[in-house]
Design a protein around this motif. Structure first.
Motif, mmCIF file in Angstrom:
data_model
loop_
_atom_site.group_PDB
_atom_site.id
_atom_site.type_symbol
_atom_site.label_atom_id
_atom_site.label_comp_id
_atom_site.label_asym_id
_atom_site.label_seq_id
_atom_site.Cartn_x
_atom_site.Cartn_y
_atom_site.Cartn_z
ATOM 1 N N GLY A 1 1.808 -4.960 -8.287
ATOM 2 C CA GLY A 1 2.862 -5.400 -7.668
ATOM 3 C C GLY A 1 3.957 -4.958 -8.125
ATOM 4 N N SER A 2 4.056 -4.028 -8.872
ATOM 5 C CA SER A 2 5.200 -3.457 -9.577
ATOM 6 C C SER A 2 5.811 -2.154 -8.685
ATOM 7 N N LEU A 3 5.015 -1.661 -7.683
ATOM 8 C CA LEU A 3 5.606 -0.632 -6.778
ATOM 9 C C LEU A 3 6.796 -1.105 -5.697
ATOM 10 N N PHE A 4 7.695 -0.480 -5.584
ATOM 11 C CA PHE A 4 8.611 -0.749 -4.351
ATOM 12 C C PHE A 4 8.857 0.541 -3.687
ATOM 13 N N GLU A 5 9.471 0.220 -2.423
ATOM 14 C CA GLU A 5 9.858 1.554 -1.778
ATOM 15 C C GLU A 5 11.219 1.351 -1.050
ATOM 16 N N ALA A 6 11.899 2.273 -0.916
ATOM 17 C CA ALA A 6 13.178 2.524 -0.046
ATOM 18 C C ALA A 6 12.882 3.477 1.157
ATOM 19 N N ASP A 7 12.792 3.168 2.204
ATOM 20 C CA ASP A 7 12.282 4.005 3.463
ATOM 21 C C ASP A 7 13.475 4.260 4.336
ATOM 22 N N PHE A 8 14.214 5.550 4.503
ATOM 23 C CA PHE A 8 15.180 5.863 5.233
ATOM 24 C C PHE A 8 14.858 6.464 6.549
ATOM 25 N N SER A 9 13.702 5.946 7.020
ATOM 26 C CA SER A 9 12.970 6.760 8.261
ATOM 27 C C SER A 9 14.090 6.464 9.677
ATOM 28 N N LEU A 10 14.923 5.591 9.565
ATOM 29 C CA LEU A 10 15.629 5.100 10.524
ATOM 30 C C LEU A 10 16.763 6.193 10.924
ATOM 31 N N LEU A 11 16.844 7.196 9.950
ATOM 32 C CA LEU A 11 17.606 8.485 10.081
ATOM 33 C C LEU A 11 16.889 9.629 10.565
ATOM 34 N N ASP A 12 15.386 9.505 10.670
ATOM 35 C CA ASP A 12 14.826 10.621 11.087
ATOM 36 C C ASP A 12 15.294 11.166 12.625
ATOM 37 N N GLY A 13 15.587 12.176 12.922
ATOM 38 C CA GLY A 13 15.702 12.533 14.279
ATOM 39 C C GLY A 13 17.328 12.469 14.649
ATOM 40 N N LYS B 1 0.850 -1.166 0.212
ATOM 41 C CA LYS B 1 0.131 -0.003 0.143
ATOM 42 C C LYS B 1 0.963 1.281 0.101
ATOM 43 N N LEU B 2 0.292 2.506 -0.271
ATOM 44 C CA LEU B 2 1.239 3.566 -0.138
ATOM 45 C C LEU B 2 1.418 3.626 0.927
ATOM 46 N N PRO B 3 2.946 4.041 1.449
ATOM 47 C CA PRO B 3 3.406 4.416 2.783
ATOM 48 C C PRO B 3 2.550 5.444 3.379
ATOM 49 N N ALA B 4 2.716 5.346 4.648
ATOM 50 C CA ALA B 4 1.623 6.463 5.504
ATOM 51 C C ALA B 4 2.445 7.580 5.438
ATOM 52 N N ARG B 5 3.703 7.481 5.682
ATOM 53 C CA ARG B 5 4.660 8.824 5.487
ATOM 54 C C ARG B 5 4.517 9.492 4.215
ATOM 55 N N LEU B 6 4.310 8.993 2.967
ATOM 56 C CA LEU B 6 4.219 9.700 1.878
ATOM 57 C C LEU B 6 3.264 10.739 1.811
ATOM 58 N N LYS B 7 3.673 11.923 1.587
ATOM 59 C CA LYS B 7 2.685 13.201 1.795
ATOM 60 C C LYS B 7 2.898 13.804 0.358
ATOM 61 N N LEU B 8 2.163 13.622 -0.345
ATOM 62 C CA LEU B 8 1.987 14.308 -1.890
ATOM 63 C C LEU B 8 1.572 15.493 -1.713
ATOM 64 N N PRO B 9 2.182 16.837 -2.387
ATOM 65 C CA PRO B 9 1.695 17.960 -2.428
ATOM 66 C C PRO B 9 0.513 18.034 -3.247
ATOM 67 N N PRO B 10 -0.464 18.960 -3.173
ATOM 68 C CA PRO B 10 -1.528 19.508 -3.788
ATOM 69 C C PRO B 10 -1.352 19.564 -5.295
ATOM 70 N N GLY B 11 -1.949 19.007 -6.196
ATOM 71 C CA GLY B 11 -1.809 18.702 -7.613
ATOM 72 C C GLY B 11 -1.127 17.538 -8.054
ATOM 73 N N SER B 12 -0.886 16.690 -7.016
ATOM 74 C CA SER B 12 -0.355 15.171 -7.305
ATOM 75 C C SER B 12 -1.176 14.072 -7.846
ATOM 76 N N GLU B 13 -2.462 14.554 -8.137
ATOM 77 C CA GLU B 13 -3.337 13.682 -8.359
ATOM 78 C C GLU B 13 -2.823 12.505 -9.428
ATOM 79 N N ASP B 14 -2.314 12.791 -10.610
ATOM 80 C CA ASP B 14 -1.741 11.817 -11.470
ATOM 81 C C ASP B 14 -0.694 11.019 -10.967
ATOM 82 N N LEU B 15 0.108 11.631 -10.062
ATOM 83 C CA LEU B 15 1.212 10.946 -9.732
ATOM 84 C C LEU B 15 0.768 9.739 -8.615
#
Length: 663
Positions: A272-284, A247-261
């Protein structure tokens, strides 16, 4: 009684021989006899003696060794002692040693047949096992290097290590000479560049070492391409972060006007072709301050799509600016101006450098291998079959880790000097990463399934990791099923159960809530855990170690630090990019360190090719030979596949996988 033929093999390293006198005793089930011979072992030789023994000894259990110091201490590295009994049909017994013999008492070397506690019904080895472990626990004790980081062996410096854990002279000389060469080249580059301008990306060529790696030269030429950027998540220096999106990551915040994206992301997610690399461990994480100059970190999120031909392409990069807390952090796209998109990717690559080196290389590779090593030395005697299968894969690990703790991640070390997570941030990363260290993530079948990488044809890491794992697990099963005839034998092996508990509860600070076992109830559980130990010390470390020279030598592809904060707008210039990437000194040090860590090691021992023979008996040796044969087949198949690829993936080719964590 009768004539015994005794052969004594001495190691081939520089100082393995000794001018001191060595005395031997033969110990059998029926008696013990001191041998009249006195030898001064010669380096790299097997010396043979025929000795008369007047006593009836019966089947041999031990050879006892004592070295007498003459004026000065001259340690001896004994490989093995072989003894053939009286008569033409006398049984030959092998006593594997592979240890330094000192002048501080008698060393007792048991016959090489592996034995669990229950495989000693007459109790011939009970006292030996107890005394050996008691002595080992004095030499190998646990230490907390940093609070809430997995435990390490005690000792502040190399001199605190037991001699058996130290580099042999050839390894030490090579390591220290290569380090000196790297520092010399660094000084030369600094001198040549100190007054030079550093204004364009091409200027990084001035510190780039050509001829060290063909792949590194390709990285230099192709690093700006999106397909190359995506490829690195599959098969680069750090193939451990990518996962398939459900599913789309909860932390992904798309700006207004990103409906197509958003629609395109959701379409790929459903396919099943969407992948993610999340570097949230570096947050803070607090960024480093180098020479009074603040450095910067970010916690990017990268969304990628897998094309039908296996190409992995970035779709969007969100860069969360630490401390700013923007409700809509900037999201960068391939359609952005080229310099803007390039800087966004550089931030991702710098963040990947941090997590690769700390979470996946240092913690899950080096420190995890050290936990296994210390627990093994404290809990499993030389006779134990699990000790015998593990010990070749623990060679040099404690020394290389102490060198890392006193040079790379120490106060004032390399991380503090040039890495954005230095100055204490690196410790926080290790602490956070340790809390998320799952048993499943160390076992490729589970890890790759959890990350959705099974069946991805362009993930050569995934394919090779599974095959290396399968071969290792079959090897472990072959040994375990020789010495444990049923699950009950596993449950009743007290030494084995203590070893398992010590790894999980002490070495890993109580990791049973992350599925690490505290006991074994079946042969299958034991096989899986031992396979994890061997794979961690060999294939897994190789997969995140070898690529450093290839992927990090061209510094813009993996910046060790960032000197400006992440962009908050899409107005990016070349001057902003150059002001953000490492300066020439930082880049030179990264290049030097990359060469030191990533170069081919002249004393490298490939997976399964150790010369030490810890097992006696044809059955165990047959299992080892099958292991080697399977590795050779896989090696050939990987070479044939790689010959057809533009970017060969070699990091899990068995002939290139180191047998232990040694660098």
């Amino acid at each position: 009684m009768g004539r015994y033929r005794v052969r004594v093999a001495t190691g081939s390293s520089v100082f393995a021989g000794s001018k001191n006198q060595v005395q031997l005793w033969l110990v059998g089930e029926l008696g013990e006899a001191a041998l009249e011979l006195r030898l001064r072992p010669c380096r790299g030789k097997e010396e043979e003696f025929n000795v008369e023994v007047s006593k009836v000894l019966g089947p041999l259990l031990f050879v006892k060794v004592r070295k007498h110091r003459i004026l000065t201490e001259d340690n001896w590295f004994c490989e093995r002692i072989t003894v053939q009994g009286p008569g033409d049909s006398g049984v030959e017994a092998t006593f594997p040693c592979y240890r330094w013999v000192l002048s501080d008492g008698i060393l007792c070397i048991p016959e090489g047949t592996a034995r669990t506690v229950r495989n000693d019904p007459q109790g011939f080895f009970k006292k030996y096992r107890e005394e050996e472990l008691e002595e080992r626990k004095k030499k190998y004790s646990w230490n907390s290097w940093k609070e809430n980081v997995v435990r390490t062996v005690s000792g502040a410096g190399l001199s605190d290590l037991p001699l058996d854990e130290r580099f042999h002279e050839e390894k030490r000389i090579d390591f220290e000479c290569s380090l000196a060469k790297g520092l010399t080249d660094l000084a030369i580059k600094d001198t040549l560049n100190i007054l030079s301008s550093w204004k364009t990306l091409e200027d990084f060529n001035r510190i780039f070492w050509c001829g060290q790696s063909k792949l590194a030269e390709k990285v230099r030429d192709l690093w700006k391409e999106d397909s190359f950027f995506g490829y690195q998540f599959l098969n680069g220096a750090n193939p451990m972060l990518l996962r398939r999106s459900t599913k789309l990551p909860a932390r992904l915040k798309l700006p207004p006007g990103s409906e197509d994206l958003q629609a395109e992301l959701e379409r790929h997610c459903q396919a099943g072709s969407l992948f993610e690399a999340d570097f949230s461990l570096l947050d803070g994480i607090q960024a480093n301050v180098i020479l009074c100059c603040q450095q910067y970190l970010a916690a990017p999120l990268v969304m990628l799509k897998l094309e039908p031909d296996g190409t992995l392409l970035p779709m969007a990069i969100q860069i969360q600016v630490p401390g700013v807390g923007l409700p809509n952090p900037p999201v960068f796209l391939p359609s952005d101006p080229p310099m803007t998109w390039l800087l966004a990717k550089a931030w991702v690559r710098s963040s990947d450098f941090q997590l690769h080196q700390l979470q996946f290389h240092l913690l899950r590779g080096h420190l995890m291998a050290e936990v296994i090593s210390v627990a093994t030395m404290r809990c499993l005697p030389t006779l134990h079959p699990i000790f015998k299968i593990l010990i070749p894969h623990l060679r040099y690990t404690m020394e290389i880790n102490i060198r890392a703790r006193t040079g790379l991640v120490s106060n004032g070390g390399v991380f503090d000097q040039v890495v954005s997570t230095g100055g204490g941030g690196h410790v926080t990363v290790l602490q956070k990463a340790g809390k998320y260290l799952q048993y499943r993530s160390l076992c490729p079948p589970y890890d790759l399934a959890d990350r959705g990488l099974l069946g991805v044809s362009s993930s050569y890491y995934a394919q090779d990791a599974l095959r290396v794992w399968d071969i290792i697990k079959r090897y472990v099963e072959g040994i375990v099923y020789l010495y444990y005839k049923g699950d009950e034998d596993v449950e009743n092996d007290t030494e084995l159960q203590v070893w398992c508990k010590e790894i999980t509860e002490i070495g890993l600070h109580g990791a049973q809530d992350r599925e690490f076992p505290t006991s074994f109830h079946s042969r299958e559980e034991l096989c899986w855990f031992v396979a994890m130990c061997i794979f961690t010390c060999t294939g897994q470390h190789s997969s995140v170690h070898q690529g450093q020279l290839d992927w990090y030598a061209w510094v813009p592809n993996a910046p060790c630090t960032m000197r400006m904060p992440p962009p908050t707008t899409k107005d990016v210039t070349l001057e902003m990019v150059m002001a953000t990437l490492p300066n020439f000194h930082q880049a030179s040090l990264q290049m030097s360190l990359t060469w030191q860590l990533g170069r081919a090691q002249p004393n490298m021992v490939p997976l399964g090719q150790h010369k030490e023979e810890y097992f006696s008996g044809s059955a165990a040796l047959a299992v080892l030979n099958r292991f080697r044969e399977e590795l050779a087949v896989l090696d050939k198949e990987i070479r044939e596949r790689n010959s057809k690829l533009d970017l060969p993936y070699e990091y899990l080719q068995p002939s290139r996988v180191e047998n232990s964590v040694t660098i």
